[in-house]
Design a protein around this motif. Structure first.
Motif, PDB file in Angstrom:
ATOM      1  N   PHE A  11      54.758  33.160  43.278  1.00  0.00           N
ATOM      2  CA  PHE A  11      54.010  34.408  43.274  1.00  0.00           C
ATOM      3  C   PHE A  11      53.431  34.639  41.875  1.00  0.00           C
ATOM      4  N   ILE A  12      52.437  35.508  41.810  1.00  0.00           N
ATOM      5  CA  ILE A  12      51.974  36.032  40.535  1.00  0.00           C
ATOM      6  C   ILE A  12      52.108  37.548  40.611  1.00  0.00           C
ATOM      7  N   THR A  13      52.001  38.211  39.493  1.00  0.00           N
ATOM      8  CA  THR A  13      52.131  39.663  39.491  1.00  0.00           C
ATOM      9  C   THR A  13      50.893  40.290  40.122  1.00  0.00           C
ATOM     10  N   GLU A  14      51.047  41.523  40.540  1.00  0.00           N
ATOM     11  CA  GLU A  14      49.912  42.253  41.112  1.00  0.00           C
ATOM     12  C   GLU A  14      48.788  42.365  40.084  1.00  0.00           C
ATOM     13  N   THR A  15      49.160  42.566  38.817  1.00  0.00           N
ATOM     14  CA  THR A  15      48.154  42.662  37.755  1.00  0.00           C
ATOM     15  C   THR A  15      47.388  41.347  37.616  1.00  0.00           C
ATOM     16  N   ALA A  16      48.127  40.214  37.653  1.00  0.00           N
ATOM     17  CA  ALA A  16      47.479  38.905  37.523  1.00  0.00           C
ATOM     18  C   ALA A  16      46.551  38.643  38.700  1.00  0.00           C
ATOM     19  N   LEU A  17      46.966  39.056  39.898  1.00  0.00           N
ATOM     20  CA  LEU A  17      46.116  38.874  41.072  1.00  0.00           C
ATOM     21  C   LEU A  17      44.837  39.695  40.947  1.00  0.00           C
ATOM     22  N   ASN A  18      44.971  40.933  40.477  1.00  0.00           N
ATOM     23  CA  ASN A  18      43.788  41.789  40.300  1.00  0.00           C
ATOM     24  C   ASN A  18      42.835  41.219  39.247  1.00  0.00           C
ATOM     25  N   GLU A  19      43.397  40.667  38.181  1.00  0.00           N
ATOM     26  CA  GLU A  19      42.556  40.075  37.141  1.00  0.00           C
ATOM     27  C   GLU A  19      41.816  38.849  37.678  1.00  0.00           C
ATOM     28  N   GLN A  20      42.500  38.069  38.509  1.00  0.00           N
ATOM     29  CA  GLN A  20      41.854  36.888  39.095  1.00  0.00           C
ATOM     30  C   GLN A  20      40.730  37.298  40.040  1.00  0.00           C
ATOM     31  N   LEU A  21      40.962  38.356  40.805  1.00  0.00           N
ATOM     32  CA  LEU A  21      39.926  38.855  41.702  1.00  0.00           C
ATOM     33  C   LEU A  21      38.714  39.360  40.918  1.00  0.00           C
ATOM     34  N   LYS A  22      38.971  40.046  39.805  1.00  0.00           N
ATOM     35  CA  LYS A  22      37.860  40.527  38.973  1.00  0.00           C
ATOM     36  C   LYS A  22      37.018  39.363  38.472  1.00  0.00           C
ATOM     37  N   ARG A  23      37.679  38.282  38.068  1.00  0.00           N
ATOM     38  CA  ARG A  23      36.936  37.104  37.616  1.00  0.00           C
ATOM     39  C   ARG A  23      36.053  36.555  38.724  1.00  0.00           C
ATOM     40  N   CYS A  24      36.628  36.427  39.912  1.00  0.00           N
ATOM     41  CA  CYS A  24      35.887  35.855  41.033  1.00  0.00           C
ATOM     42  C   CYS A  24      34.682  36.724  41.404  1.00  0.00           C
ATOM     43  N   LEU A  25      34.840  38.020  41.337  1.00  0.00           N
ATOM     44  CA  LEU A  25      33.770  38.917  41.764  1.00  0.00           C
ATOM     45  C   LEU A  25      32.723  39.148  40.680  1.00  0.00           C
ATOM     46  N   ASN A  26      33.091  38.998  39.399  1.00  0.00           N
ATOM     47  CA  ASN A  26      32.186  39.403  38.315  1.00  0.00           C
ATOM     48  C   ASN A  26      31.734  38.281  37.392  1.00  0.00           C
TER      49      ASN A  26
END
Length: 348
Positions: A164-179
C-alpha cells in the motif's frame, strides 16, 4: 521446396515447433486482415499442452490429457469467449498442468499411483513443493471429483494485499497524472484510472474507445456494465487520446467495425500489453500495485461491495473480501489508537 498451401492459423502452427518463430509474421497477417484475429494466449496454451502431453508415458497421458483438455483448456476457452483470457491466466494454467505432471512423476518414483497414494503422500510432496500448493490444487480437486484419488487439499486462505501507499502519496500521484503534461498521455490515463478506480492493469488495457461517452459537461467511462462519472481533467485526457491515438506502426487495423483500443499496442488492432504499461508507469516513478490496492481500499470504504462489483468489474466474492479486509484494518487501527490514547482521524 515451396508448397501451394493456404495460409491459416493452423498452417502457421504446423510450420515449426517453436511458436515464436512465426509469431511476428502472424501478427502482420492479422493486422492486415489476411488472417482473422484469435486469442493468442489460448492458442499458445493449446499448442503447448498438446506437445507436452504427447511426450508423456502412456499411463500418465491417460490422466493428464483429460485434465488438461477437459478441465483446464475448456475453462480457458470459456474465459476467452468472454474476452478475459490474459497472458497471466495462461501462465497460471500452464503451471497447473505442469504441477500435475510433476506430481505424477513423483508418484512414479515412489512406485505409487493416484489410486494407491494416500493423504500422507500428498502432504509429503507439499513439504518439498510448498510453492506449488495452489497449482496442484486444481489437479487434486479434479481427480477427487472423478474418484481417481482419495487425497484432498485443505483450502488455503486467500492472501490479503500487503503493498500500500499512504492516502497522501496516492493523491500526489493522481495530481501528477492529471496535471503533469510532461508525462506521456497513455501513462497519465493509466495512472489516473488505477488511482481513482483501483483498476487492475490487465483490465485497463482491454478498455475500448466506445466505452467513453460525453453528455453535456459530464463524461462517463463504462468499465464493466455501468458508466462511471469521470473527473473533468481525466475526461479531457481520454478525449485527447481518442482524437489522436499514439500509434507506433505503419500498419493500421482492418476496418471491420470493431472499436479501437483506448491504449493501442503494436500493431494497433491489439492493446498495449499489461507488462508494457506497468513498465512505463514505473519508469516515470508511478506506483502500480500499491496504488491500486490503496485505491480499492478507499473505494470499498465508501461503496457497498455489490456496487464495487457492478462498477469496476470485480467479482462479488473479491469485492466482499476487500470490504471485510477494509473493515478489519479499520478495527485494528481503532484498537491501536485506543491503546495509545490517541484519537483516530475522522473518515471522509
Amino acid at each position: 521446396m515451396s508448397q501451394d498451401t493456404e495460409i491459416t492459423h493452423a498452417s502457421l502452427d504446423a510450420l515449426s515447433a517453436d511458436y515464436n518463430s512465426t509469431h511476428h509474421f502472424r501478427k502482420l497477417l492479422v493486422a492486415t486482415g489476411v488472417l482473422p484475429e484469435r486469442n493468442e494466449n489460448l492458442a499458445r496454451l493449446e499448442l503447448w499442452s498438446a506437445g507436452v502431453v504427447a511426450r508423456l508415458p502412456q499411463h500418465q497421458m491417460k490422466i493428464v490429457r483429460p485434465f488438461a483438455e477437459w478441465h483446464i483448456i475448456r475453462d480457458a476457452r470459456r474465459r476467452s469467449s468472454r474476452g478475459r483470457y490474459t497472458i497471466g491466466a495462461a501462465t497460471s494454467d500452464r503451471r497447473d498442468i505442469r504441477a500435475a505432471i510433476d506430481f505424477l512423476n513423483w508418484l512414479d518414483e515412489k512406485q505409487l499411483d493416484l489410486a494407491t497414494a494416500g493423504q500422507e503422500d500428498l502432504d509429503l510432496w507439499l513439504t518439498t513443493h510448498a510453492t506449488r500448493r495452489r497449482s496442484i490444487g486444481a489437479f487434486i480437486r479434479w481427480a477427487g471429483a472423478r474418484r481417481l484419488s482419495t487425497m484432498a487439499l485443505t483450502a488455503e486462505r486467500t492472501g490479503l494485499p500487503t503493498q500500500f501507499i499512504t492516502e497522501t502519496a496516492l493523491n500526489e500521484q493522481l495530481k501528477r497524472c492529471l496535471n503533469d503534461d510532461q508525462l506521456p498521455l497513455d501513462v497519465r490515463i493509466a495512472g489516473g484510472l488505477i488511482g481513482l478506480y483501483g483498476l487492475p492493469v490487465v483490465r485497463l488495457v482491454e478498455l475500448t474507445t466506445d466505452r467513453f461517452e460525453r453528455t453535456g459537461d459530464d463524461a462517463y467511462l463504462t468499465i464493466e456494465r455501468n458508466p462511471v462519472l469521470l473527473p473533468p481533467k481525466l475526461a479531457l485526457l481520454i478525449e485527447e487520446q481518442i482524437a489522436r491515438p499514439a500509434v507506433r506502426s505503419m500498419l493500421r487495423p482492418p476496418q471491420d467495425g470493431r472499436p479501437a483500443y483506448l491504449l493501442p499496442g503494436v500493431p494497433a488492432h491489439r492493446p498495449i500489453t499489461a507488462q508494457r504499461i506497468v513498465n512505463k508507469l514505473r519508469q516515470h516513478g508511478l506506483e502500480v500495485i500499491s496504488a491500486r490496492n490503496t485505491a480499492m481500499l478507499e473505494a470499498v470504504a465508501d461503496l457497498p461491495p455489490i456496487v464495487i462489483s457492478d462498477l469496476f468489474g470485480v467479482s462479488a466474492g473479491s469485492a466482499h473480501r476487500w470490504a471485510r479486509f477494509a473493515q478489519d484494518s479499520w478495527i485494528d487501527y481503532l484498537a491501536a489508537c485506543t491503546n495509545d490514547d490517541a484519537k483516530p482521524p475522522e473518515r471522509s
